[in-house]
Design a protein around this motif. Structure first.
Motif, PDB file in Angstrom:
ATOM      1  N   PRO A   1      19.263  76.488  -2.673  1.00  0.00           N
ATOM      2  CA  PRO A   1      18.730  75.159  -2.349  1.00  0.00           C
ATOM      3  C   PRO A   1      19.813  74.127  -2.014  1.00  0.00           C
ATOM      4  CG  PRO A   1      17.587  76.090  -4.236  1.00  0.00           C
ATOM      5  CD  PRO A   1      18.731  77.021  -3.946  1.00  0.00           C
ATOM      6  N   GLY A   2      20.921  74.154  -2.756  1.00  0.00           N
ATOM      7  CA  GLY A   2      21.980  73.186  -2.517  1.00  0.00           C
ATOM      8  C   GLY A   2      22.627  73.359  -1.160  1.00  0.00           C
ATOM      9  N   VAL A   3      22.890  74.602  -0.776  1.00  0.00           N
ATOM     10  CA  VAL A   3      23.506  74.878   0.521  1.00  0.00           C
ATOM     11  C   VAL A   3      22.560  74.489   1.641  1.00  0.00           C
ATOM     12  CG1 VAL A   3      24.430  76.680   2.030  1.00  0.00           C
ATOM     13  CG2 VAL A   3      24.953  76.723  -0.419  1.00  0.00           C
ATOM     14  N   ARG A   4      21.293  74.840   1.499  1.00  0.00           N
ATOM     15  CA  ARG A   4      20.315  74.496   2.533  1.00  0.00           C
ATOM     16  C   ARG A   4      20.184  72.980   2.684  1.00  0.00           C
ATOM     17  NH1 ARG A   4      18.095  76.023   7.081  1.00  0.00           N
ATOM     18  NH2 ARG A   4      17.922  78.145   6.242  1.00  0.00           N
ATOM     19  N   ALA A   5      20.162  72.265   1.560  1.00  0.00           N
ATOM     20  CA  ALA A   5      20.044  70.806   1.615  1.00  0.00           C
ATOM     21  C   ALA A   5      21.263  70.189   2.284  1.00  0.00           C
ATOM     22  CB  ALA A   5      19.882  70.245   0.201  1.00  0.00           C
ATOM     23  N   PHE A   6      22.460  70.703   1.968  1.00  0.00           N
ATOM     24  CA  PHE A   6      23.676  70.151   2.570  1.00  0.00           C
ATOM     25  C   PHE A   6      23.708  70.452   4.060  1.00  0.00           C
ATOM     26  CE2 PHE A   6      28.106  70.209   3.873  1.00  0.00           C
ATOM     27  CZ  PHE A   6      28.574  69.011   3.346  1.00  0.00           C
ATOM     28  N   ARG A   7      23.341  71.679   4.435  1.00  0.00           N
ATOM     29  CA  ARG A   7      23.336  72.043   5.860  1.00  0.00           C
ATOM     30  C   ARG A   7      22.381  71.158   6.640  1.00  0.00           C
ATOM     31  NH1 ARG A   7      19.312  72.818   9.480  1.00  0.00           N
ATOM     32  NH2 ARG A   7      20.197  73.759  11.351  1.00  0.00           N
ATOM     33  N   ASP A   8      21.170  70.968   6.119  1.00  0.00           N
ATOM     34  CA  ASP A   8      20.177  70.161   6.826  1.00  0.00           C
ATOM     35  C   ASP A   8      20.654  68.720   6.989  1.00  0.00           C
ATOM     36  OD1 ASP A   8      18.628  72.405   6.936  1.00  0.00           O
ATOM     37  OD2 ASP A   8      17.224  71.795   5.364  1.00  0.00           O
ATOM     38  N   TRP A   9      21.224  68.165   5.919  1.00  0.00           N
ATOM     39  CA  TRP A   9      21.725  66.789   5.996  1.00  0.00           C
ATOM     40  C   TRP A   9      22.892  66.691   6.979  1.00  0.00           C
ATOM     41  CZ3 TRP A   9      26.765  65.452   4.689  1.00  0.00           C
ATOM     42  CH2 TRP A   9      27.068  64.090   4.844  1.00  0.00           C
ATOM     43  N   LEU A  10      23.836  67.630   6.917  1.00  0.00           N
ATOM     44  CA  LEU A  10      25.029  67.585   7.758  1.00  0.00           C
ATOM     45  C   LEU A  10      24.666  67.652   9.235  1.00  0.00           C
ATOM     46  CD1 LEU A  10      28.149  67.673   8.011  1.00  0.00           C
ATOM     47  CD2 LEU A  10      27.969  70.179   7.878  1.00  0.00           C
ATOM     48  N   VAL A  11      23.818  68.594   9.606  1.00  0.00           N
ATOM     49  CA  VAL A  11      23.431  68.741  11.019  1.00  0.00           C
ATOM     50  C   VAL A  11      22.742  67.476  11.512  1.00  0.00           C
ATOM     51  CG1 VAL A  11      21.916  69.999  12.591  1.00  0.00           C
ATOM     52  CG2 VAL A  11      23.307  71.253  10.927  1.00  0.00           C
ATOM     53  N   ALA A  12      21.836  66.929  10.714  1.00  0.00           N
ATOM     54  CA  ALA A  12      21.128  65.710  11.119  1.00  0.00           C
ATOM     55  C   ALA A  12      22.079  64.522  11.222  1.00  0.00           C
ATOM     56  CB  ALA A  12      20.012  65.408  10.120  1.00  0.00           C
ATOM     57  N   ALA A  13      23.007  64.401  10.266  1.00  0.00           N
ATOM     58  CA  ALA A  13      23.931  63.264  10.257  1.00  0.00           C
ATOM     59  C   ALA A  13      24.863  63.305  11.459  1.00  0.00           C
ATOM     60  CB  ALA A  13      24.725  63.256   8.957  1.00  0.00           C
ATOM     61  N   VAL A  14      25.364  64.491  11.807  1.00  0.00           N
ATOM     62  CA  VAL A  14      26.249  64.607  12.957  1.00  0.00           C
ATOM     63  C   VAL A  14      25.494  64.293  14.235  1.00  0.00           C
ATOM     64  CG1 VAL A  14      27.553  66.238  14.358  1.00  0.00           C
ATOM     65  CG2 VAL A  14      27.873  66.205  11.898  1.00  0.00           C
ATOM     66  N   HIS A  15      24.305  64.835  14.365  1.00  0.00           N
ATOM     67  CA  HIS A  15      23.525  64.612  15.578  1.00  0.00           C
ATOM     68  C   HIS A  15      23.064  63.174  15.739  1.00  0.00           C
ATOM     69  CE1 HIS A  15      22.461  69.170  16.041  1.00  0.00           C
ATOM     70  NE2 HIS A  15      23.744  68.900  16.189  1.00  0.00           N
ATOM     71  N   ASP A  16      22.935  62.467  14.624  1.00  0.00           N
ATOM     72  CA  ASP A  16      22.538  61.058  14.683  1.00  0.00           C
ATOM     73  C   ASP A  16      23.720  60.126  14.923  1.00  0.00           C
ATOM     74  OD1 ASP A  16      19.927  61.714  14.282  1.00  0.00           O
ATOM     75  OD2 ASP A  16      19.923  61.268  12.134  1.00  0.00           O
ATOM     76  N   ASP A  17      24.927  60.654  14.833  1.00  0.00           N
ATOM     77  CA  ASP A  17      26.120  59.822  15.044  1.00  0.00           C
ATOM     78  C   ASP A  17      26.296  59.586  16.538  1.00  0.00           C
ATOM     79  OD1 ASP A  17      28.777  58.871  15.396  1.00  0.00           O
ATOM     80  OD2 ASP A  17      29.320  59.719  13.457  1.00  0.00           O
ATOM     81  N   PRO A  18      26.321  58.330  16.990  1.00  0.00           N
ATOM     82  CA  PRO A  18      26.459  58.055  18.429  1.00  0.00           C
ATOM     83  C   PRO A  18      27.711  58.662  19.023  1.00  0.00           C
ATOM     84  CG  PRO A  18      25.844  56.064  17.234  1.00  0.00           C
ATOM     85  CD  PRO A  18      26.169  57.116  16.194  1.00  0.00           C
TER      86      PRO A  18
END
Length: 282
Positions: free
Chosen positions: A263-280
């Motif tokens: 669960p921890g790895v999946r949560a970090f992966r999901d957050w990381l991908v979204a955060a990078v993609h949301d960065d202008p």
């Protein structure tokens, strides 16, 4: 024998007894013994790698069991510049979303063993792919020249690419870090600038050092636009020219496929991908 006894918290005699029991089982000696030395027999040497592999698997199993502990930290290994220039500045967002997950961040370029080093996931810089691992490209490493605003002043203000002849070029040792990357020779050629020696200037072993040198008016550095976006927005750095050199290198999220079931790895992966993609800047 004494070292083995110390590691297992038993006496040397107990170690010797266990080895003799093993030799009795196989009906051949595992060691050549002399008064002052001991070494493996050919049969002992043949057995050694299998015993080593078995013990390594046992250690991996123990680490895997420990990783299931809800209180165990999530260990993330990251390329240092990504960790320092982007990840640590965003990590509070993850902590807010997942206060139950404690992250341990290791900024390193060293190749890690997911099993032996207890690393849950990694962020690596390269061209990919990573056979045998789950790998997702996060952001490309397109590079731009950056410098301190102070270089726009003085006897030789940096106004056109030709003015670089009067300024220090800061180099990053790309090859030592991750293979061939765009360099000053490529950028100057693309910009149509003829400089007698494009290799002049200090060489840094990481982007982070080059960025700090540029911030302190030590010259002009060629670095990732994505990773210096905050420095550009704050005015600590400026982009004197618009020319961008594309790169085939990316920052990647990598981990063994079965780690995504944690669960921890999946949560970090999901957050990381979204955060990078949301960065202008991405």
């Amino acid at each position: 024998m004494s070292a083995a006894a110390d590691e297992l918290a038993v006496t040397p005699a107990a170690i010797s007894h266990q080895i003799k029991t093993l030799e009795a089982h196989f009906r051949f000696p595992l060691f050549h013994r002399t008064v002052r030395s001991i070494r493996l027999t050919d049969r002992g040497a043949a057995l050694l790698p299998y015993l080593t592999e078995g013990l390594d698997l046992w250690r991996q199993g123990c680490r895997a069991l420990e990783s299931l502990d809800e209180d165990a930290p999530l260990v993330i290994s990251s390329a240092p510049v990504f960790a320092g220039k982007w990840l640590v500045r965003r990590l509070s967002e993850f902590n807010t979303l997942h206060p139950e997950i404690s992250v341990r961040l290791d900024g390193s370029l060293s190749i890690v063993s997911f099993a032996g080093d207890g690393v849950d996931a990694a962020i690596r810089f390269g061209t990919g792919p990573y056979p045998g691992l789950h790998a997702e490209a996060l952001v490309s490493e397109d590079v731009i020249p950056v410098c301190s605003p102070a270089l726009l002043q003085g006897d030789h203000p940096l106004l056109t690419p030709h003015d670089l002849a009067h300024h220090t070029l800061i180099h990053v040792d790309w090859f030592a870090a991750a293979g061939t990357q765009p360099d000053w020779a490529m950028w100057l050629k693309t910009a149509g600038v003829n400089v007698a020696n494009s290799n002049r200037g200090p060489v840094m072993t990481s982007d982070s050092l080059a960025v700090e040198a540029a911030i302190n008016a030590g010259g002009v550095a060629l670095v990732s636009e994505f990773l210096v976006r905050q420095d550009l927005d704050s005015g600590r750095l400026i982009k004197p020219f618009d020319l961008v050199l594309p790169s085939d290198h990316w920052y990647w999220f990598v981990c063994p496929a079965d780690h995504l079931e944690r669960p921890g790895v999946r949560a970090f992966r999901d957050w990381l991908v979204a955060a990078v993609h949301d960065d202008p800047a991405a």
